[in-house]
Motif scaffolding. Structure first.
Motif, PDB file in Angstrom:
ATOM      1  N   LEU A 123       0.835  -1.190   0.000  1.00  0.00           N
ATOM      2  CA  LEU A 123       0.000   0.000   0.000  1.00  0.00           C
ATOM      3  C   LEU A 123       0.875   1.247   0.000  1.00  0.00           C
ATOM      4  O   LEU A 123       1.805   1.359   0.804  1.00  0.00           O
ATOM      5  N   LEU A 124       0.582   2.156  -0.908  1.00  0.00           N
ATOM      6  CA  LEU A 124       1.299   3.426  -0.967  1.00  0.00           C
ATOM      7  C   LEU A 124       0.594   4.421  -0.052  1.00  0.00           C
ATOM      8  O   LEU A 124      -0.571   4.777  -0.270  1.00  0.00           O
ATOM      9  N   ILE A 125       1.293   4.861   0.975  1.00  0.00           N
ATOM     10  CA  ILE A 125       0.698   5.752   1.976  1.00  0.00           C
ATOM     11  C   ILE A 125       1.583   6.978   2.139  1.00  0.00           C
ATOM     12  O   ILE A 125       2.800   6.861   2.324  1.00  0.00           O
ATOM     13  N   LEU A 158       0.284   8.243   7.081  1.00  0.00           N
ATOM     14  CA  LEU A 158       1.008   7.287   7.908  1.00  0.00           C
ATOM     15  C   LEU A 158       1.116   7.787   9.348  1.00  0.00           C
ATOM     16  O   LEU A 158       0.980   7.006  10.303  1.00  0.00           O
ATOM     17  N   ALA A 159       1.313   9.099   9.510  1.00  0.00           N
ATOM     18  CA  ALA A 159       1.405   9.662  10.853  1.00  0.00           C
ATOM     19  C   ALA A 159       0.088   9.494  11.604  1.00  0.00           C
ATOM     20  O   ALA A 159       0.070   9.163  12.794  1.00  0.00           O
ATOM     21  N   ASP A 160      -1.044   9.714  10.902  1.00  0.00           N
ATOM     22  CA  ASP A 160      -2.346   9.536  11.538  1.00  0.00           C
ATOM     23  C   ASP A 160      -2.595   8.070  11.888  1.00  0.00           C
ATOM     24  O   ASP A 160      -3.096   7.748  12.971  1.00  0.00           O
ATOM     25  N   LEU A 161      -2.261   7.181  10.955  1.00  0.00           N
ATOM     26  CA  LEU A 161      -2.491   5.758  11.199  1.00  0.00           C
ATOM     27  C   LEU A 161      -1.662   5.254  12.366  1.00  0.00           C
ATOM     28  O   LEU A 161      -2.107   4.390  13.130  1.00  0.00           O
ATOM     29  N   SER A 162      -0.456   5.785  12.529  1.00  0.00           N
ATOM     30  CA  SER A 162       0.391   5.365  13.638  1.00  0.00           C
ATOM     31  C   SER A 162      -0.201   5.779  14.985  1.00  0.00           C
ATOM     32  O   SER A 162       0.133   5.209  16.030  1.00  0.00           O
ATOM     33  N   LYS A 163      -1.086   6.776  14.948  1.00  0.00           N
ATOM     34  CA  LYS A 163      -1.778   7.230  16.162  1.00  0.00           C
ATOM     35  C   LYS A 163      -3.187   6.634  16.255  1.00  0.00           C
ATOM     36  O   LYS A 163      -3.996   7.070  17.071  1.00  0.00           O
ATOM     37  N   GLU A 164      -3.443   5.651  15.371  1.00  0.00           N
ATOM     38  CA  GLU A 164      -4.754   4.984  15.311  1.00  0.00           C
ATOM     39  C   GLU A 164      -5.869   5.986  15.021  1.00  0.00           C
ATOM     40  O   GLU A 164      -6.978   5.896  15.561  1.00  0.00           O
ATOM     41  N   LYS A 165      -5.565   6.942  14.170  1.00  0.00           N
ATOM     42  CA  LYS A 165      -6.541   7.933  13.724  1.00  0.00           C
ATOM     43  C   LYS A 165      -6.839   7.711  12.246  1.00  0.00           C
ATOM     44  O   LYS A 165      -5.972   7.292  11.480  1.00  0.00           O
ATOM     45  N   ILE A 166      -8.084   7.999  11.841  1.00  0.00           N
ATOM     46  CA  ILE A 166      -8.429   7.938  10.423  1.00  0.00           C
ATOM     47  C   ILE A 166      -7.846   9.171   9.743  1.00  0.00           C
ATOM     48  O   ILE A 166      -8.127  10.299  10.158  1.00  0.00           O
TER      49      ILE A 166
END
Length: 213
Positions: free
Chosen positions: A39-41, A46-54
């Motif tokens: 997946l290209l992110i 990526l910063a949001d996903l690492s914080k479990e944020k959408i």
């Protein structure tokens, strides 16, 4: 829990079962040499996903509203406005005439949508012609006399397309299910021409220098 759009739409079926029904853009899925999905992110997501944020611009963040059938892919924004339940914006088109005397019919410009309070909620559709033109303005800047026909197809509408779109919405969108459709109101629109009454929405400015705007 997946929403019904995710579960039923073929748009979100991929070559990788583990990704099925996820709201992902196909362009961001790359197959590597081992037939595995990458997946290209972007760094922000990526910063949001690492914080479990959408992520802000993720499709899952209420940014996917489905797709229209191919027959409606050529709908103009004017037709969409005619068929919309809520009127929440006014549109102002700025049109500048070329300063080259050899090209008097060359124009450039833009259309801006200005947010408003909800003017009205439709109790019958399509909207009356005067209600739609009341939210449109064209500001022409140039030395010549403006002819509305020079707008081309920007404000063109087709009453057959309007009616077909409303029928489709009534059968596929629960918000439209109980709204009456008025064929007499549709007949006020042209078969395939500029929306009537637009000439009354045009403001001409022959003093302003278009090259300095």
């Amino acid at each position: 829990m997946k929403c019904i759009v995710q579960s039923l739409s073929p748009k979100f079926n991929y070559n990788y079962p583990a990704l099925h029904s996820l709201l992902l853009d196909h362009h961001g899925i790359v197959c590597n040499k081992n037939d595995e999905a990458t997946l290209l992110i972007c760094s922000d997501c990526l910063a949001d996903l690492s914080k479990e944020k959408i992520p802000r611009f993720a499709l899952m963040n209420d940014l996917y509203w489905g797709e229209l059938p191919d027959v409606f892919t050529d709908l103009t924004w004017v037709v969409e406005k005619i068929c919309a339940i809520y009127c929440t914006s006014a549109h102002v088109t700025h049109l500048f005439q070329s300063s080259d005397p050899l090209q008097p019919k060359v124009f450039h410009g833009n259309t801006c949508a200005h947010d408003m309070n909800i003017v009205s909620t439709a109790s019958v559709l399509p909207h009356a012609l005067t209600d739609v033109t009341g939210l449109l303005s064209v500001i022409f800047v140039g030395p010549g006399k403006f002819d509305p026909k020079q707008l081309g197809t920007i404000f063109h509408v087709c009453k057959a397309k309007i009616w077909a779109f409303l029928l489709w919405l009534k059968h596929h969108n629960c918000l439209y299910a109980d709204i009456p459709l008025d064929p007499d109101a549709v007949d006020l629109y042209p078969d395939n021409d500029m929306i009537p009454g637009l000439s009354d929405c045009i403001v001409e400015d022959h003093e302003l220098d278009a090259t300095k705007v």
